[in-house]
Design a protein around this motif. Structure first.
Motif, PDB file in Angstrom:
ATOM      1  N   ASP A   1       0.855  -1.083   0.089  1.00 28.71           N
ATOM      2  CA  ASP A   1       0.135  -0.225  -0.062  1.00 28.71           C
ATOM      3  C   ASP A   1       0.891   1.119   0.107  1.00 28.71           C
ATOM      4  OD1 ASP A   1      -2.424  -1.528   0.152  1.00 28.71           O
ATOM      5  OD2 ASP A   1      -2.258  -1.486   2.323  1.00 28.71           O
ATOM      6  N   VAL A   2       0.643   2.145  -1.036  1.00 22.70           N
ATOM      7  CA  VAL A   2       1.455   3.351  -1.114  1.00 22.70           C
ATOM      8  C   VAL A   2       0.449   4.560  -1.020  1.00 22.70           C
ATOM      9  CG1 VAL A   2       3.059   4.501  -2.698  1.00 22.70           C
ATOM     10  CG2 VAL A   2       2.930   2.149  -2.669  1.00 22.70           C
ATOM     11  N   ARG A   3       0.913   5.274  -0.147  1.00 24.38           N
ATOM     12  CA  ARG A   3       0.391   6.867  -0.056  1.00 24.38           C
ATOM     13  C   ARG A   3       1.193   8.062  -0.531  1.00 24.38           C
ATOM     14  NH1 ARG A   3      -3.734   6.786   3.740  1.00 24.38           N
ATOM     15  NH2 ARG A   3      -3.381   8.966   4.007  1.00 24.38           N
ATOM     16  N   CYS A   4       0.541   8.619  -1.741  1.00 28.33           N
ATOM     17  CA  CYS A   4       1.189   9.442  -2.239  1.00 28.33           C
ATOM     18  C   CYS A   4       0.422  10.786  -2.257  1.00 28.33           C
ATOM     19  CB  CYS A   4       1.490   8.936  -3.817  1.00 28.33           C
ATOM     20  SG  CYS A   4       2.300  10.103  -4.919  1.00 28.33           S
ATOM     21  N   GLU A   5       1.213  11.770  -1.819  1.00 27.83           N
ATOM     22  CA  GLU A   5       0.672  13.234  -1.836  1.00 27.83           C
ATOM     23  C   GLU A   5       1.130  13.871  -3.193  1.00 27.83           C
ATOM     24  OE1 GLU A   5       0.164  17.041   1.033  1.00 27.83           O
ATOM     25  OE2 GLU A   5       1.903  15.524   1.407  1.00 27.83           O
ATOM     26  N   THR A   6      -0.056  14.336  -3.750  1.00 25.96           N
ATOM     27  CA  THR A   6       0.427  15.421  -5.027  1.00 25.96           C
ATOM     28  C   THR A   6      -0.805  16.514  -5.038  1.00 25.96           C
ATOM     29  OG1 THR A   6       0.561  14.985  -7.491  1.00 25.96           O
ATOM     30  CG2 THR A   6      -1.339  13.750  -6.330  1.00 25.96           C
ATOM     31  N   LYS A   7      -0.743  17.187  -5.987  1.00 26.93           N
ATOM     32  CA  LYS A   7      -1.579  18.218  -6.302  1.00 26.93           C
ATOM     33  C   LYS A   7      -2.167  18.110  -7.816  1.00 26.93           C
ATOM     34  CE  LYS A   7      -0.027  22.122  -7.823  1.00 26.93           C
ATOM     35  NZ  LYS A   7       0.628  23.618  -7.768  1.00 26.93           N
ATOM     36  N   THR A   8      -3.721  18.554  -7.709  1.00 27.36           N
ATOM     37  CA  THR A   8      -4.313  18.561  -8.917  1.00 27.36           C
ATOM     38  C   THR A   8      -4.107  19.674  -9.725  1.00 27.36           C
ATOM     39  OG1 THR A   8      -6.350  19.387  -7.799  1.00 27.36           O
ATOM     40  CG2 THR A   8      -6.067  16.926  -7.699  1.00 27.36           C
TER      41      THR A   8
ATOM     42  N   ALA B   1       2.759  12.381 -12.126  1.00 30.31           N
ATOM     43  CA  ALA B   1       2.798  12.700 -13.500  1.00 30.31           C
ATOM     44  C   ALA B   1       1.336  12.665 -14.027  1.00 30.31           C
ATOM     45  CB  ALA B   1       3.627  11.754 -14.200  1.00 30.31           C
ATOM     46  N   SER B   2       0.661  11.836 -13.512  1.00 29.98           N
ATOM     47  CA  SER B   2      -1.040  11.683 -14.076  1.00 29.98           C
ATOM     48  C   SER B   2      -1.893  12.737 -13.290  1.00 29.98           C
ATOM     49  CB  SER B   2      -1.266  10.401 -14.020  1.00 29.98           C
ATOM     50  OG  SER B   2      -0.573   9.231 -14.450  1.00 29.98           O
ATOM     51  N   VAL B   3      -1.913  12.756 -11.922  1.00 28.03           N
ATOM     52  CA  VAL B   3      -2.938  13.579 -11.236  1.00 28.03           C
ATOM     53  C   VAL B   3      -2.778  15.036 -11.651  1.00 28.03           C
ATOM     54  CG1 VAL B   3      -3.806  14.145  -8.950  1.00 28.03           C
ATOM     55  CG2 VAL B   3      -2.992  11.806  -9.442  1.00 28.03           C
ATOM     56  N   PRO B   4      -1.571  15.609 -11.700  1.00 25.91           N
ATOM     57  CA  PRO B   4      -1.535  17.083 -11.965  1.00 25.91           C
ATOM     58  C   PRO B   4      -2.268  17.441 -13.438  1.00 25.91           C
ATOM     59  CG  PRO B   4       0.483  16.390 -10.901  1.00 25.91           C
ATOM     60  CD  PRO B   4      -0.278  15.152 -11.437  1.00 25.91           C
ATOM     61  N   LYS B   5      -2.456  16.641 -14.087  1.00 22.57           N
ATOM     62  CA  LYS B   5      -3.134  16.879 -15.606  1.00 22.57           C
ATOM     63  C   LYS B   5      -4.655  16.980 -15.257  1.00 22.57           C
ATOM     64  CE  LYS B   5       0.528  14.517 -18.072  1.00 22.57           C
ATOM     65  NZ  LYS B   5       0.582  13.400 -19.193  1.00 22.57           N
ATOM     66  N   LEU B   6      -5.388  16.367 -14.225  1.00 24.05           N
ATOM     67  CA  LEU B   6      -6.700  16.402 -13.861  1.00 24.05           C
ATOM     68  C   LEU B   6      -7.224  17.352 -12.629  1.00 24.05           C
ATOM     69  CD1 LEU B   6      -6.908  12.391 -13.980  1.00 24.05           C
ATOM     70  CD2 LEU B   6      -7.412  13.994 -15.825  1.00 24.05           C
ATOM     71  N   ASP B   7      -8.376  17.798 -12.778  1.00 24.27           N
ATOM     72  CA  ASP B   7      -8.879  18.755 -11.805  1.00 24.27           C
ATOM     73  C   ASP B   7      -9.452  17.650 -10.603  1.00 24.27           C
ATOM     74  OD1 ASP B   7     -11.430  17.800 -12.751  1.00 24.27           O
ATOM     75  OD2 ASP B   7     -11.761  19.638 -13.637  1.00 24.27           O
ATOM     76  N   LEU B   8      -9.834  18.234  -9.572  1.00 18.80           N
ATOM     77  CA  LEU B   8     -10.217  17.202  -8.484  1.00 18.80           C
ATOM     78  C   LEU B   8     -11.336  16.387  -8.819  1.00 18.80           C
ATOM     79  CD1 LEU B   8      -9.903  16.476  -5.645  1.00 18.80           C
ATOM     80  CD2 LEU B   8     -11.537  18.355  -4.827  1.00 18.80           C
ATOM     81  N   ASP B   9     -12.284  16.777  -9.288  1.00 19.34           N
ATOM     82  CA  ASP B   9     -13.664  16.052  -9.911  1.00 19.34           C
ATOM     83  C   ASP B   9     -13.034  14.989 -10.863  1.00 19.34           C
ATOM     84  OD1 ASP B   9     -15.037  17.411  -8.273  1.00 19.34           O
ATOM     85  OD2 ASP B   9     -16.036  18.729  -9.763  1.00 19.34           O
ATOM     86  N   SER B  10     -12.456  15.345 -11.656  1.00 20.74           N
ATOM     87  CA  SER B  10     -11.945  14.207 -12.796  1.00 20.74           C
ATOM     88  C   SER B  10     -11.116  13.393 -12.185  1.00 20.74           C
ATOM     89  CB  SER B  10     -11.339  15.020 -14.051  1.00 20.74           C
ATOM     90  OG  SER B  10     -11.996  16.033 -14.615  1.00 20.74           O
ATOM     91  N   THR B  11     -10.234  13.543 -11.147  1.00 20.93           N
ATOM     92  CA  THR B  11      -9.502  12.721 -10.486  1.00 20.93           C
ATOM     93  C   THR B  11     -10.124  11.652  -9.768  1.00 20.93           C
ATOM     94  OG1 THR B  11      -7.804  14.279  -9.814  1.00 20.93           O
ATOM     95  CG2 THR B  11      -7.719  12.352  -8.622  1.00 20.93           C
ATOM     96  N   PHE B  12     -11.476  11.996  -9.155  1.00 20.34           N
ATOM     97  CA  PHE B  12     -12.315  11.016  -8.558  1.00 20.34           C
ATOM     98  C   PHE B  12     -13.062  10.026  -9.707  1.00 20.34           C
ATOM     99  CE2 PHE B  12     -11.902  13.678  -4.992  1.00 20.34           C
ATOM    100  CZ  PHE B  12     -12.038  12.706  -3.758  1.00 20.34           C
ATOM    101  N   GLU B  13     -13.160  10.748 -10.758  1.00 18.42           N
ATOM    102  CA  GLU B  13     -13.844  10.156 -11.930  1.00 18.42           C
ATOM    103  C   GLU B  13     -13.033   9.065 -12.613  1.00 18.42           C
ATOM    104  OE1 GLU B  13     -15.573  12.995 -14.213  1.00 18.42           O
ATOM    105  OE2 GLU B  13     -17.033  13.734 -12.811  1.00 18.42           O
ATOM    106  N   GLN B  14     -11.789   9.371 -12.680  1.00 20.67           N
ATOM    107  CA  GLN B  14     -10.883   8.714 -13.628  1.00 20.67           C
ATOM    108  C   GLN B  14      -9.810   7.922 -12.823  1.00 20.67           C
ATOM    109  OE1 GLN B  14      -9.392  11.054 -16.847  1.00 20.67           O
ATOM    110  NE2 GLN B  14     -11.153  12.537 -16.779  1.00 20.67           N
ATOM    111  N   LYS B  15     -10.263   7.325 -11.612  1.00 22.79           N
ATOM    112  CA  LYS B  15      -9.248   6.755 -10.865  1.00 22.79           C
ATOM    113  C   LYS B  15      -8.846   5.465 -11.434  1.00 22.79           C
ATOM    114  CE  LYS B  15     -12.345   4.622  -7.534  1.00 22.79           C
ATOM    115  NZ  LYS B  15     -12.496   4.099  -5.992  1.00 22.79           N
TER     116      LYS B  15
END
Length: 285
Positions: free
Chosen positions: A55-62, A107-121
């Motif tokens: 299990d990996v916990r990674c902090e990043t920014k949308t 590299a992937s999450v910063p290309k998406l906004d918050l709502d899209s991150t949930f939708e495209q997990k």
């Protein structure tokens, strides 16, 4: 005792790495094996072939500058046919996998906004799995499954999202309530209009019945008493009704005091007013 005799046991779902004078010799399958230690043979170590989870916990920014913690679950295992690479090429398998997961997620999450991150997990999980598969296959490991099990925004962001959702639902509820009140008012107005219409029909029929009754009374009285005119009979009928009304008011226990003109000269005026009122009501109908 087995080691003294040069015999070793390899458990199920495990392989052992055999070395001779410190050099790799072969991979030992599960079972009992004879290793003559006097000839320099020994077991360097064991490698589990079972599926393991990291299990990996990674902090990043949308993309919309919201910090989130992405929790990824990586299921992997060593390949028996590549046990030599899995044992010798990596010193710390878990740290290596974690480094690849950090790289792909950041590299992937910063290309998406918050709502899209949930939708495209699921898409993020597939990207992580694809990159890990390409990288870890060279080291004798197979990526069985990659899951994005949780996406945790900052506490303040989560509270703001809940408040936005609550406000939206309250707005929808207020809209529905206003629409319901509007429908009630419309139905109430339609009911009142229908009630007044029916009341008007009842009053009109009542007046028509009164006029018909008076007309029949006048005709019958004129025929019974020759020489009387319709006006005389009408005056007498109205005066009779006038006195009947006064009698009913006096007999009622709940009636209030009523002050009306009363006297020999006033009776004629009252009969004229009643007659004119009935005639006007009939003309309106």
């Amino acid at each position: 005792m087995g080691q003294v005799l040069g015999c070793v046991q390899v458990d199920q779902s495990t392989v052992a790495i055999k070395e001779t004078f410190g050099k790799f010799d072969e991979v030992l399958e599960p079972g009992c094996h004879c290793l003559p230690w006097c000839l320099g043979s020994q077991v360097s170590g064991h490698l589990s072939l079972r599926v393991q989870q990291l299990d990996v916990r990674c902090e990043t920014k949308t993309k919309d500058n919201v910090f989130v913690t992405v929790v990824a679950s990586i299921q992997y295992r060593a390949l028996a046919e590549s046990a030599q690479d899995a044992y010798y090429k990596l010193s710390n398998t878990r740290n290596q996998i974690q480094a690849y997961v950090f790289d792909v997620i950041r590299a992937s999450v910063p290309k998406l906004d918050l709502d899209s991150t949930f939708e495209q997990k699921n898409d993020i999980a597939k990207t992580v799995e694809s990159e890990l598969e390409k990288a870890m296959s060279h080291y004798g490991y197979e990526i069985v499954q990659t899951l994005i099990v949780d996406i945790e925004p900052d506490v303040h962001v989560k509270r703001a999202m809940n408040e936005i959702n609550a406000a939206s639902r309250m707005r929808e509820a207020a809209t529905e309530k206003a629409e319901a009140e509007k429908i009630l008012q419309i139905k109430r107005a339609e009911g009142e209009a229908e009630s007044k219409y029916l009341s008007g029909l009842g009053i009109a029929r009542q007046r028509q019945a009164i006029v018909d009754g008076l007309r029949n009374s006048v005709l019958a009285f004129s025929e019974s008493v020759p020489g009387t005119s319709s006006k005389d009979v009408m005056d007498m009928v109205l005066i009779t009704q006038y006195f009947d009304t006064l009698k009913e008011i006096g007999a009622s226990s709940k009636s209030n005091s009523v002050f009306i003109p009363h006297g020999p000269g006033a009776v004629k005026d009252i009969s004229s007013q009643i007659r004119d009122g009935l005639l006007q009501g009939k003309s309106i109908e």
